[in-house]
Design a protein around this motif. Sequence first.
Motif, PDB file in Angstrom:
ATOM      1  N   UNK A   1     -32.504 -37.464  53.913  1.00 43.52           N
ATOM      2  CA  UNK A   1     -31.649 -37.702  55.008  1.00 43.52           C
ATOM      3  C   UNK A   1     -30.510 -38.504  54.653  1.00 43.52           C
ATOM      4  N   UNK A   2     -30.531 -39.589  53.894  1.00 42.55           N
ATOM      5  CA  UNK A   2     -29.284 -40.218  53.709  1.00 42.55           C
ATOM      6  C   UNK A   2     -28.443 -39.462  53.074  1.00 42.55           C
ATOM      7  N   UNK A   3     -28.756 -38.604  51.875  1.00 37.10           N
ATOM      8  CA  UNK A   3     -27.837 -37.583  51.378  1.00 37.10           C
ATOM      9  C   UNK A   3     -27.262 -36.790  52.342  1.00 37.10           C
ATOM     10  N   UNK A   4     -27.960 -36.239  53.345  1.00 37.29           N
ATOM     11  CA  UNK A   4     -27.391 -35.234  54.336  1.00 37.29           C
ATOM     12  C   UNK A   4     -26.313 -36.238  55.146  1.00 37.29           C
ATOM     13  N   UNK A   5     -26.717 -37.213  55.550  1.00 41.37           N
ATOM     14  CA  UNK A   5     -25.809 -37.897  56.400  1.00 41.37           C
ATOM     15  C   UNK A   5     -24.564 -38.412  55.596  1.00 41.37           C
ATOM     16  N   UNK A   6     -24.703 -38.747  54.135  1.00 39.71           N
ATOM     17  CA  UNK A   6     -23.417 -39.048  53.406  1.00 39.71           C
ATOM     18  C   UNK A   6     -22.721 -37.888  53.312  1.00 39.71           C
ATOM     19  N   UNK A   7     -23.354 -36.634  53.076  1.00 42.81           N
ATOM     20  CA  UNK A   7     -22.570 -35.339  52.987  1.00 42.81           C
ATOM     21  C   UNK A   7     -21.554 -35.513  54.213  1.00 42.81           C
ATOM     22  N   UNK A   8     -22.111 -35.276  55.651  1.00 38.73           N
ATOM     23  CA  UNK A   8     -21.660 -35.268  56.566  1.00 38.73           C
ATOM     24  C   UNK A   8     -20.309 -36.185  56.756  1.00 38.73           C
ATOM     25  N   UNK A   9     -20.636 -37.454  56.286  1.00 39.28           N
ATOM     26  CA  UNK A   9     -19.780 -38.346  56.548  1.00 39.28           C
ATOM     27  C   UNK A   9     -18.504 -38.024  55.728  1.00 39.28           C
ATOM     28  N   UNK A  10     -18.884 -37.731  54.152  1.00 42.66           N
ATOM     29  CA  UNK A  10     -17.859 -37.523  53.442  1.00 42.66           C
ATOM     30  C   UNK A  10     -17.137 -36.239  53.864  1.00 42.66           C
ATOM     31  N   UNK A  11     -17.619 -35.026  54.298  1.00 41.63           N
ATOM     32  CA  UNK A  11     -16.863 -34.023  55.080  1.00 41.63           C
ATOM     33  C   UNK A  11     -15.953 -34.646  56.060  1.00 41.63           C
TER      34      UNK A  11
END
Lengths: 374, 262
Positions: A285-295
Motif C-alpha cells: 500500500x505505502x509503496x504504491x502511495x509513495x510511487x504515485x506521490x513521487x510521480x
Amino acid sequence: MNILEYFELVFTDYTLRTITLGTAVLGAICGMLGSFAVLRKQSLLGDAISHAALPGIAVAFLITGAKDTNILLLGALVSGLIGTFWIRGIIKKTHLKTDTALGLILSLFFGFGMLLLTFIQKQPNANQAGLDKYLFGQAATLVESDVILMVLVTAAALFVLLLFWKEFKILLFDADYTKTLGFNTKFIDSLITFFIVLAIVLGLQTVGVVLMSAMLLAPAAAARQWTNRLGTMIFIAAIFGAFSGVFGTAISASQNNLSTGPVIVLVAAVFVVISFVFSPRRGLLFRHLRFRQNRRDLKLQKTLQFMYEIVKTHDSISHPHAIRILNNFQGFTKKSLQEMEEKQWIILSGQEWSMTQEGFKTAENLYNQPFPND
Amino acid sequence: MFSLGFINIPVLAGKYMKNKKIAIQVDDLTVAYNYKPVLWDIDLHVPEGVLMAIVGPNGAGKSTLIKAILGILDPIAGSVCIYGKPYEKQRKLVAYVPQKGSVDWDFPTTALDVVMMGTYGQLGWIKRPGVKEKKASLEALEKVGMLAFKNRQISQLSGGQQQRVFLARALVQNAAIYFMDEPFQGVDATTEIAIINILKELRKAGKTVVVVHHDLQTVPEYFDWVTFLNVKKIATGPVKEIFNDDNLTKTYGINYKVAVNK
C-alpha cells in the motif's frame, strides 16, 4: 463460549491456560528459528523436515506400543534429522537441485509414514487410535509437561542464539566469507539446523506434520516487512508467532472447538497479509502511495525545470511570463500550476506566472537532492 | 646444474624477487568439481608487495583458484602457504572480497554492520565487536567514501556502493594479503578509480593484493604482476615482462593480436 469469555477463562481454567501457554511458546520459538530458515532461503526445508518426521512417530509407536508423547516426538526427531541429512547428501552428491531433493524426501518419508499409520490402524491394539492426530495436530492434548519441555527448548535456543549471535548473523549473510575468517561453518550450520528440527518436532503435536512449516515461515515472512535489522526481525517474528498461537487457540476454543492447528496457521497468515499490505516501508500500500506521490512530484519538478530554463535567460527571477509559452511543454495542467503555487515555487497572476526565489533555488538543486532516509 | 639454472631463469622474476619474501606459495594445487579438473597442478609463487591480476577466459578457474587458496573449496591435491606457514595457521593475515553477486543484498542489515563483519575473525568465537571495532569499521567506510551511507540498508545501495562496502569489510581485517574476486565487475568509472586507488595504496603499504580481473586493457595500467590462467597456469610474473601477445594467445586460445586489431 465467545472470545471474551475465553480470555476470562484463560487465567482460571487450568487446561485452557496450559494450551494457550503452549501454543504461545511454540509460536515464539517457531517465529524465532523460522527467521533463520527464511533468510537462508531454506523455507521449504522446514516443510520437508516436518513431513519426514511422520514415519519416526509411527516407528516409535510400533517399537514401544505406547502413545507416550515424548517417545513419539523422539522418534519424530530422529527421523526428521535423518531426512535432513539425506536432503543435504542428495544436494551435495548428485546433480539434483535443492527443490528436487526437498520434494523427493518430503513425499518419500510422508508416504512411508502414511503407510505405517494405516498398518498400525489395522493392528488389533486398542491403543492405536489417535496417532493420526499428528497429521493436523491437536492442541487439546497438550499437558503441562509438554509446555515445560517447550519452554526449556525455547530457553536453550534463545541462549544459544544470543551466545552465537555474531556467528549466526555472518553465516546467514555470507557463508564463504565466514569460512575464510576461520569459523567452523559446519558447526554453526548444524546448530541452526538442529534447533529448527527441534522446533518442528515440538510443534507436531499442536500443529501437525502438514501445516508445521507455515508456523516457521509465516511469522518470519511477516516480520521481515517491518524492519531492516536482523535482531528486530527475529524479535517481531517471535511476537507474531506467539500472538498467532494465542489468538488461534482463542478462536478455536470459542468457536465450537475448531481444529486448533489450522486456525493458528490461518491467524499467522493474517499477520502475513497485513504485513505485506500495510508495513510502512516495504508494504504494497505505502509503496504504491509513495510511487504515485513521487510521480506527481516529478511532474511538478519537470515543469519547474522547464520554467527555470526560461527564467535563467532573464535578468530578474521574478520577471513574469505568459502561461502559454509553456505550451511547448506537455507536462503541465492548471492543477499542477496551482500545486506549484502552493509549494511557493511560482506566483500566478491572470495569464502570467513568475518564479519565486524559492522556486529558483529548488530548480537549481533538483539534481543534487539527498537520498531520502539518510 | 648451477650454470644451467643461471641460463634458464631469465631476468624474469630475478630482480624483483631477490630481496622479496614470498607472500603466497601454492604448490601442485588441483581442483575438480566432478571428473573434469577445474585447476590442474598449479604452482604459484607471489612475492610480497605486488598488485597481481589473475586473467584468463571464462571457466579458466580464476575464482576457483582464490577459493581453493582460501579453503572455501577442498582441493584434490596441493598445498597453500602464506609467508612460509600453512594457510590454516595464517588466516588472520588474509582478507577476502567475494564476488558481489554471491550474497543476498536484501539481508536485513546496514552497511556499517557488514563492514563490522570484517572484525569477527580477529574477535574469534562468541566475543562481540565493541567500540574499537566500530571505530575501525567507520574508518574503513570513510576510506572507501561510504561513511555517509553507514546506516543505509544494504539493498538500497547501488552496485558500486555495495562493492565499496565489501572492500571496506576486507580493509577492516587489516590483513597482509588481499584476495579480490572481480571487484570491478559492474561498477561505474568513479568506483573503479576509487577502488584501484585503494588497491595501490595497499601495495604502497607493503600489502600483497591478488585480483581476479577481466578487463585486459587495464592490466598494464593497474597491476605490476600478472598470472595467466586457463585450468593450468600459463605464466606468472611482472606485467612489464610477461604481459604480451604470446601469453595472451596461449591463455585465450585465439591469436590475440589479430583478434584485437581486426
